[in-house]
Design an enzyme around this catalytic site. Structure first.
Site, mmCIF file in Angstrom:
data_model
loop_
_atom_site.group_PDB
_atom_site.id
_atom_site.type_symbol
_atom_site.label_atom_id
_atom_site.label_comp_id
_atom_site.label_asym_id
_atom_site.label_seq_id
_atom_site.Cartn_x
_atom_site.Cartn_y
_atom_site.Cartn_z
ATOM 1 N N SER A 110 15.611 16.330 -20.054
ATOM 2 C CA SER A 110 14.532 17.309 -20.035
ATOM 3 C C SER A 110 14.962 18.485 -20.890
ATOM 4 O O SER A 110 16.145 18.845 -20.925
ATOM 5 C CB SER A 110 14.263 17.770 -18.602
ATOM 6 N N SER A 111 13.994 19.100 -21.560
ATOM 7 C CA SER A 111 14.336 20.224 -22.427
ATOM 8 C C SER A 111 14.719 21.458 -21.632
ATOM 9 O O SER A 111 15.298 22.404 -22.180
ATOM 10 C CB SER A 111 13.156 20.546 -23.349
ATOM 11 N N ARG A 165 -20.907 -16.724 -42.813
ATOM 12 C CA ARG A 165 -19.775 -15.856 -43.186
ATOM 13 C C ARG A 165 -20.176 -14.401 -43.145
ATOM 14 O O ARG A 165 -21.282 -14.034 -43.582
ATOM 15 C CB ARG A 165 -19.306 -16.184 -44.623
ATOM 16 N N HIS A 191 0.837 -1.216 0.000
ATOM 17 C CA HIS A 191 0.000 0.000 0.000
ATOM 18 C C HIS A 191 0.867 1.259 0.000
ATOM 19 O O HIS A 191 0.437 2.324 0.440
ATOM 20 C CB HIS A 191 -0.948 0.022 1.210
#
Length: 484
Positions: free
Chosen positions: A317-318, A357, A193
């Site tokens: 990251s940019s 079909r 949890h």
């Protein structure tokens, strides 16, 4: 004038007219390298090649078994010539077949005419005495299109699974097993949890996932690939009308098994596709377990259990230069979700065909490639992601040392055992440890002091006093060695 839905934006080049054509989807564009091996099995060209394969083998089967009275037996050279039509099927053949289909407006009929062209051309290669032109009308003999298609799809999917997808999945499994064994005895605080819980080992947790994945691969390895060849409504009507003396169910069975498939004796016009539903459900389940692995690894990275090895020159990251993002696992999650959605759709829809079909399966089955493609891409990403991980042992040790209260489970269990053995003063062990530990941060000294005052037998007191969160891992390491 108003723009139509197919018009490019004003003053922009129409990318739809670019040469070579630009891929609409990412599997044939950005991610092509990772999924390219599936093209040999699950592309439209692969479908046509397998259709040719089925037509050629049916022709050879009819003649070699002397099913149709008066049909000549083909020589080894003639059979080799026919099989070369399949093995040599390449860009030129793909283009020629497409040209024929533009006239027939029927894909399987185009394959029939393509093969008949090769029969007509055989004397120029094998000599004028070849029998191949004479057996031209045995091409597609007594077949409905679905006789060819169902066998072609079975061969395609079998090839994709056995030659591409399963090897990639097992390679990933081997990688995960190696990690589990390497870290089998590395103690780690568990989090049930999301909360600190009974310690485990990193290797044991990886082993659980490896064991789950292996079970699914074992199921997939046992998959049956079914096929049928029994005519327009599954009755051998045309077969019996043309050659009433032949044992057509036996001819069909031996042919399907010659292709390496399992014969389905009772069908409508279509093979019922139940085997596909079974297979796709198993692959989707593998996907979802792998998704669980990806989310767990993402979480372990977030917690600091793993550090990611930076790739030289790569950008995380940019705008935040410090970041190394877990993009491989995130990419895998997304692709596994797409793959599973497609596989679920295939599994749930292919088992239904109206009366004898309908054609819903025709379009649906053309998405088998993307379903396996997104799964294969995810497998590749998870493998790359695992390769770039390093375990932070200092973090794991510090995490364990900060959570001595997890030993409460061990102490109250020892008190229960002692009470059963007749040791006095062991009443309410759970409640006493709950009062001591719940919501509390305890030190090792506090835990040892508590244990020393319980009145346990000396050997039990000594064992518990020597226990640390890092040593409280039970049989975790041996479980990896014994059962993985």
């Amino acid at each position: 004038m108003p723009l139509t839905s197919s018009s490019p934006a004003p003053d922009r080049v129409c990318l739809a007219e670019a040469t070579p054509p630009i891929a609409l989807g990412p599997l044939d564009g950005r991610y092509r390298a990772a999924v390219a091996p599936l093209v040999d099995h699950l592309s439209e060209a692969a479908l046509n090649r397998e259709r040719l394969h089925v037509e050629v083998e049916w022709l050879i089967h009819l003649t070699s078994q002397q099913v149709v009275p008066g049909a000549p037996t083909l020589t080894d050279n003639e059979q080799g010539y026919l099989r070369a039509v399949v093995s040599d099927f390449s860009a030129a053949g793909i283009a020629e077949l497409a040209e024929i289909e533009r006239q027939t407006v029927h894909d399987v009929k185009a394959v029939e005419y393509f093969l008949k062209r090769r029969l007509a051309a055989a004397p120029g290669i094998l000599g004028q005495d070849t029998n191949l032109p004479a057996v031209s009308e045995l091409v597609h003999f007594a077949c409905t299109s679905e006789d060819i298609n169902n066998l072609a799809y079975s061969l395609m999917v079998r090839g994709a699974v056995e030659r591409v997808w399963l090897p990639a999945a097992y390679e990933l499994l081997d990688q995960l097993v190696a990690m589990a064994r390497e870290h089998a005895d590395v103690p780690m605080l568990a989090r049930t949890h999301g909360q600190p819980a009974t310690p485990t080992t990193l290797g044991k947790e990886l082993a659980v996932l490896a064991h789950r994945l292996r079970r699914q691969l074992t199921r997939i390895e046992r998959a049956e690939f079914l096929g049928k060849l029994n005519g327009a409504t599954g009755t051998y009507g045309a077969h019996v009308a043309a050659v009433p003396g032949a044992d057509w169910p036996e001819v069909s069975r031996t042919f399907v098994e010659h292709l390496g498939l399992t014969w389905n004796p009772l069908t409508t016009q279509i093979e019922s596709h139940d085997w596909q539903a079974e297979l796709y459900s198993d692959v989707a389940r593998f996907n979802r377990i792998l998704h669980n692995l990806a989310t767990d690894m993402w979480t372990y990275i977030s917690l600091g259990v793993f550090t990611q090895i930076p790739v030289a020159g790569a950008t995380g990251s940019s705008t935040m230069p410090h970041k190394v993002n877990p993009i491989r696992f995130e990419n895998a999650e997304a692709n596994l979700e797409i793959s599973s959605a497609l596989l679920d759709t295939l599994a749930s829809t292919l088992v239904t065909s109206r009366l004898q079909r309908d054609l819903t399966d025709s379009t649906t089955q053309r998405n088998i490639g993307p379903a396996f493609g997104h799964s294969l891409l995810a497998i590749d990403n998870v493998g790359r992601g695992l390769t770039a991980l390093a375990v932070d042992r200092r973090m794991l040790d510090a995490d364990l040392d900060a959570n001595w209260e997890v030993l409460g489970e061990a102490i109250q269990s020892a008190m229960r055992a002692a009470g059963v053995a007749g040791v006095p003063g062991m009443e309410n062990p759970y409640e006493r440890l709950k009062d001591l530990t719940r919501g509390q941060r305890l030190t090792g000294e506090q835990m040892r002091e508590f244990v020393g005052g319980l009145g346990l037998p000396d050997d039990v007191t000594e064992r518990l006093a020597a226990m640390t969160p890092a040593s409280y891992v039970g049989l975790a390491a041996s479980l990896v060695d014994d059962y993985l």
